[in-house]
Design a protein around this motif. Structure first.
Motif, PDB file in Angstrom:
ATOM      1  N   ASP A 189      51.193  23.665  88.069  1.00 29.32           N
ATOM      2  CA  ASP A 189      51.818  22.987  89.201  1.00 29.32           C
ATOM      3  C   ASP A 189      50.890  21.925  89.787  1.00 29.32           C
ATOM      4  O   ASP A 189      49.739  22.234  90.124  1.00 29.32           O
ATOM      5  CB  ASP A 189      52.148  24.006  90.295  1.00 29.32           C
ATOM      6  CG  ASP A 189      53.058  25.109  89.797  1.00 29.32           C
ATOM      7  OD1 ASP A 189      53.824  24.867  88.840  1.00 29.32           O
ATOM      8  OD2 ASP A 189      53.003  26.224  90.366  1.00 29.32           O
ATOM      9  N   ARG A 224      55.928  22.960  88.514  1.00 29.02           N
ATOM     10  CA  ARG A 224      56.829  22.919  89.662  1.00 29.02           C
ATOM     11  C   ARG A 224      56.179  22.174  90.821  1.00 29.02           C
ATOM     12  O   ARG A 224      54.955  22.142  90.949  1.00 29.02           O
ATOM     13  CB  ARG A 224      57.152  24.346  90.143  1.00 29.02           C
ATOM     14  CG  ARG A 224      57.732  25.280  89.103  1.00 29.02           C
ATOM     15  CD  ARG A 224      57.719  26.713  89.626  1.00 29.02           C
ATOM     16  NE  ARG A 224      56.356  27.144  89.926  1.00 29.02           N
ATOM     17  CZ  ARG A 224      56.026  28.005  90.900  1.00 29.02           C
ATOM     18  NH1 ARG A 224      56.960  28.525  91.672  1.00 29.02           N
ATOM     19  NH2 ARG A 224      54.766  28.341  91.092  1.00 29.02           N
ATOM     20  N   ASP A 243      60.161  21.430  97.463  1.00 32.32           N
ATOM     21  CA  ASP A 243      61.152  20.439  97.886  1.00 32.32           C
ATOM     22  C   ASP A 243      60.754  19.788  99.203  1.00 32.32           C
ATOM     23  O   ASP A 243      61.596  19.321  99.969  1.00 32.32           O
ATOM     24  CB  ASP A 243      62.550  21.066  97.975  1.00 32.32           C
ATOM     25  CG  ASP A 243      62.636  22.183  99.008  1.00 32.32           C
ATOM     26  OD1 ASP A 243      61.604  22.536  99.617  1.00 32.32           O
ATOM     27  OD2 ASP A 243      63.749  22.711  99.205  1.00 32.32           O
ATOM     28  N   LEU A 272      59.860  20.875  87.540  1.00 34.84           N
ATOM     29  CA  LEU A 272      60.960  21.461  88.303  1.00 34.84           C
ATOM     30  C   LEU A 272      60.676  21.396  89.796  1.00 34.84           C
ATOM     31  O   LEU A 272      59.541  21.637  90.229  1.00 34.84           O
ATOM     32  CB  LEU A 272      61.147  22.919  87.876  1.00 34.84           C
ATOM     33  CG  LEU A 272      62.265  23.723  88.534  1.00 34.84           C
ATOM     34  CD1 LEU A 272      63.621  23.235  88.052  1.00 34.84           C
ATOM     35  CD2 LEU A 272      62.099  25.218  88.216  1.00 34.84           C
ATOM     36  N   THR A 273      61.684  21.078  90.598  1.00 35.70           N
ATOM     37  CA  THR A 273      61.578  21.161  92.050  1.00 35.70           C
ATOM     38  C   THR A 273      62.113  22.521  92.498  1.00 35.70           C
ATOM     39  O   THR A 273      63.263  22.860  92.208  1.00 35.70           O
ATOM     40  CB  THR A 273      62.373  20.043  92.742  1.00 35.70           C
ATOM     41  OG1 THR A 273      61.822  18.778  92.359  1.00 35.70           O
ATOM     42  CG2 THR A 273      62.302  20.188  94.251  1.00 35.70           C
ATOM     43  N   SER A 274      61.280  23.319  93.192  1.00 29.14           N
ATOM     44  CA  SER A 274      61.649  24.667  93.620  1.00 29.14           C
ATOM     45  C   SER A 274      62.200  24.626  95.041  1.00 29.14           C
ATOM     46  O   SER A 274      61.450  24.346  95.989  1.00 29.14           O
ATOM     47  CB  SER A 274      60.429  25.600  93.557  1.00 29.14           C
ATOM     48  OG  SER A 274      59.996  25.760  92.222  1.00 29.14           O
ATOM     49  N   SER A 312      54.913  22.673  98.258  1.00 22.08           N
ATOM     50  CA  SER A 312      54.062  22.306  97.123  1.00 22.08           C
ATOM     51  C   SER A 312      52.666  22.895  97.297  1.00 22.08           C
ATOM     52  O   SER A 312      52.224  23.196  98.407  1.00 22.08           O
ATOM     53  CB  SER A 312      53.972  20.783  97.012  1.00 22.08           C
ATOM     54  OG  SER A 312      55.243  20.206  96.818  1.00 22.08           O
ATOM     55  N   GLY A 361      56.691  31.891  90.423  1.00 26.19           N
ATOM     56  CA  GLY A 361      58.085  31.634  90.112  1.00 26.19           C
ATOM     57  C   GLY A 361      58.549  32.432  88.911  1.00 26.19           C
ATOM     58  O   GLY A 361      57.771  33.148  88.275  1.00 26.19           O
ATOM     59  N   ARG A 405      59.698  30.403  82.732  1.00 30.12           N
ATOM     60  CA  ARG A 405      60.653  29.453  82.128  1.00 30.12           C
ATOM     61  C   ARG A 405      60.412  29.392  80.622  1.00 30.12           C
ATOM     62  O   ARG A 405      60.236  28.332  80.039  1.00 30.12           O
ATOM     63  CB  ARG A 405      60.501  28.081  82.764  1.00 30.12           C
ATOM     64  CG  ARG A 405      60.767  28.036  84.261  1.00 30.12           C
ATOM     65  CD  ARG A 405      60.265  26.733  84.873  1.00 30.12           C
ATOM     66  NE  ARG A 405      60.866  25.566  84.247  1.00 30.12           N
ATOM     67  CZ  ARG A 405      60.353  24.342  84.345  1.00 30.12           C
ATOM     68  NH1 ARG A 405      59.215  24.136  85.014  1.00 30.12           N
ATOM     69  NH2 ARG A 405      60.953  23.310  83.741  1.00 30.12           N
TER      70      ARG A 405
END
Length: 307
Positions: free
Chosen positions: A14, A65, A68, A90-92, A97, A120, A123
């Motif tokens: 991230d 990630r 938002d 990806l935006t969580s 952040s 998270g 994926r």
């Protein structure tokens, strides 16, 4: 350089927002120091490496990630500005952040406080698809089980794995051995190497680590340069003498530069020299990415010195 794949480097992790402050000295336990804000910057260890890799002419993407929040949009934009592919970022929803507080004392050798995003959901399916499009997957493997999943995915995809092993990742020999067995290329800084092995990085010590499985082991030594070993032998490189303002991101730049040279088929010594030159330029400005050089600047430094 790309061998029929979309990306040369897929950086796993991230991105983070870096708050950089100057201090006269690092605080002692229980102490307090006054600081002067130097600015907010985009960062994150593996994201930094992707940016450095892209500036040096490689194709890089980030798999990770952002939140938002306002920083999420800024982090995404900063990667795009460096030519990094963010299609796997990806935006969580509902998450902040990651943040890093970088403390910069005189001399520029910083200390970091890391505030990561909340864990998270894995994926794996998306990573498996992305890995098939990448030559190298690059990670800082705090989570051993996650690295094992990445290794299985990389094997099916025909990708290689490069890992960055700091002292917080490998505090002892057991943690180091477990991760080396899952890697093709392993990077240490000096502190990480000493923490993991109990000894100083020497050609003999690096060569011994090849027995765990990686084909290449590289140790950055800060102002003393770097040392590396592979199946063909060892190499050592002196540092390039560039005034240090902020060392944040220098290791990420070093690793990225070594990898791009390595993927281009350069010998160990040549890759080490290119990496030391790029890292030397990276310390010349405040912020993890501010001083990251392009290929032209790196080659110019190499041509101007006998280091």
């Amino acid at each position: 350089m790309t061998a029929s794949r979309r990306w040369d480097l897929l950086a796993l992790g991230d991105p983070c927002a870096d708050l950089v402050v100057a201090v006269d000295a690092l605080p002692a336990v229980g102490g307090k120091v006054l600081a002067r804000a130097l600015g907010d910057f985009s960062g994150g260890t593996t994201a930094n490496a992707a940016c450095a890799f892209s500036r040096l002419g490689g194709q890089a993407a980030v798999f990770g990630r952002v939140g938002d929040d306002a920083w999420g949009a800024s982090l995404r934009d900063s990667l795009r500005e460096d030519g990094v592919d963010v299609s796997q970022l990806l935006t969580s929803p509902g998450q902040a952040s990651g943040r890093v507080i970088a403390l910069i004392p005189p001399g520029g050798d910083r200390a970091l406080v890391v505030i990561p995003m909340a864990p998270g959901t894995p994926r794996d399916e998306a990573l498996a698809e992305a890995a098939c499009q990448a030559r190298v997957l690059y990670a800082m493997p705090y989570d051993l089980e996650e690295l094992r999943r990445v290794r299985r995915i990389a094997d099916r995809a025909g990708s290689r794995i490069a890992i960055d092993l700091e002292a917080a990742v490998v505090p002892d020999a057991g943690a180091m051995a477990q991760r080396l067995m899952l890697a093709d290329i392993a990077f240490f800084n000096r502190e990480g190497f000493v923490a993991a092995t109990g000894g100083e990085p020497t050609p003999e010590a690096l060569t011994t680590l090849l027995d765990f499985g990686p084909s290449t082991v590289v140790v950055s030594l800060g102002s003393e340069g770097a040392i590396a070993a592979d199946r063909q032998g060892t190499a050592r490189q002196a540092a390039f003498r560039v005034p240090a303002v902020d060392t944040t991101g220098a290791g990420d730049t070093f690793n990225a530069a070594f990898l791009i040279s390595h993927l281009e088929g350069q010998p160990l010594a040549a890759s080490l020299r290119f990496a030391c030159a790029a890292a030397g330029l990276a310390v010349g400005a405040v912020g993890a990415r501010t001083g990251m050089p392009d290929r032209q600047a790196t080659l110019a430094l190499m041509a101007s010195t006998n280091a």
